[in-house]
Scaffold this active site. Sequence first.
Site, PDB file in Angstrom:
ATOM      1  CD  GLN A   1      28.017 -11.958 -23.157  1.00  0.00           C
ATOM      2  OE1 GLN A   1      27.564 -11.978 -24.296  1.00  0.00           O
ATOM      3  NE2 GLN A   1      29.209 -12.451 -22.859  1.00  0.00           N
TER       4      GLN A   1
ATOM      5  CE1 TYR B   1      41.977 -12.579 -19.528  1.00  0.00           C
ATOM      6  CE2 TYR B   1      41.279 -14.763 -18.838  1.00  0.00           C
ATOM      7  CZ  TYR B   1      42.235 -13.922 -19.372  1.00  0.00           C
ATOM      8  OH  TYR B   1      43.459 -14.433 -19.730  1.00  0.00           O
TER       9      TYR B   1
ATOM     10  CD  GLU C   1      38.058  -6.684 -16.564  1.00  0.00           C
ATOM     11  OE1 GLU C   1      38.505  -6.009 -17.500  1.00  0.00           O
ATOM     12  OE2 GLU C   1      37.553  -7.822 -16.709  1.00  0.00           O
TER      13      GLU C   1
ATOM     14  CG  ASP D   1      33.483 -14.343 -19.935  1.00  0.00           C
ATOM     15  OD1 ASP D   1      33.590 -14.638 -21.137  1.00  0.00           O
ATOM     16  OD2 ASP D   1      32.642 -13.520 -19.512  1.00  0.00           O
TER      17      ASP D   1
ATOM     18  CB  CYS E   1      32.594 -14.361 -27.661  1.00  0.00           C
ATOM     19  SG  CYS E   1      34.172 -13.481 -27.613  1.00  0.00           S
TER      20      CYS E   1
END
Length: 453
Positions: free
Chosen positions: A282, A315, A339, A382, A409
Amino acid sequence: MNPDTRTHAPADLVVDVGPVAHGGHCVARHEGRVVFVRHGIPGEKVRVRLTEDGPAAKFWRADVVEVLEPSPDRVDHFWDLADSGRSWSHRHPPVGGAELGHISLERQRSLKAEVLAEQLRRLAGVELPASLENTVEAVGEPAPSGARAGLGWRTRAAFAVTPAGKLGMHAHRSDTVLPVRGMPLAAAGINGLALWEIDLQGIERVEVAAPANGSRPLVLLVPAPGTRAKRLSAILAQLPEDVSVASFDPAKGEALQLRGRTWVQESAAGHDYRVTGDGFWQIHRDGPDTLVGAVTGYLHDGGFLTPGAAVADLYAGAGLFTAPLADAVGVTGSVLSVEGSPGTSRDARKNLHGAAQVEIVQGRVERVLRQKPRSLDAVILDPPRAGAGKDVINQLIAAGPRAVAYVSCDPASFARDLGYFRQGGWGLAGLRAFDLYPHTHHMETVALLTPRR
């Protein structure tokens, strides 16, 4: 850019700016045609310069070049290069990345809330309750006295390089690279490197990470084809000694050490994380702690995150959420961390090496879910900007968790995915939105989703 939709000579129009739309622009109309206008505010009358048009285009794009009737929410832009009127007066488009800098922060957040509500209504059929409407939360400490609010929050920044070898940024939707001397949204650790003073010939792109905890920054250099080691050495000699430097190959996703480390050490929620190369983290200095707090708060308060629980972090990146999940479920619980990026997954293994209750799997989420079906109490989802998609969501629903904390996002992909959950009998049990990207149209949302039974 499609040449059939680009004007050969700039054309100006006068329009009334209509409602805000997803993507950093507002909707206007000219003789019945939709014009997506950047750098305006709903309710203004403006003169715009067409940047994409043509008789065959479904819509046109334009930048504001003069404000004829300003909104009371209009403020002086903090960055000349991103200010549309100033930039076009110097015969070039503005750089991207600060497209809302002409709007007061309070109004920026209300516009983002309007976008979120509209996307949820249109794509998911969800009407936000009154308690959630017009709410996008500010993040971080107030600006120091006399400082402009909403600046200096980026701990990561990517730059282009001009043909003359100067640090630059792209104009919006353009191959044009404009030289820059500072980036107001970037943290002091990035601007303090003064990369604009360096001869960057032979480099195509520069990426910089300056962790909020003050640990050693990393500069990634993406060389142009044919750039020799001697040129890289010349650039290395111009950078401060206490900065790690690496050469990065985007095709292979590999960082080659030039000096120091090929990774940075980040901190959040009481844990340290190694993040290699261009691995995801982030970018707002307070973003990681903010999102961890929102996610674990939803799951704790709902009774979904308890000692002994079985949870999944999908993720998962370098393990931002995985580590606090492992703390919460304890040694009697289990955490599946998935991931797709091999390099980032390796980081997660290093970051979680002491947590025996964590299983880290590298691979595509939909494939891992199919190959490793299991009973789960809760899931953190995510996904990247494109969202999770119907296949992943249907597999999650079939797994039967009691709750999903969805971190997004992008309001459009989130709304689409929420629609898939609703088709599967799930509902929205909680929603928070955060202004992690001041002066841009982006935002971050955290939602709690539960079965409707």
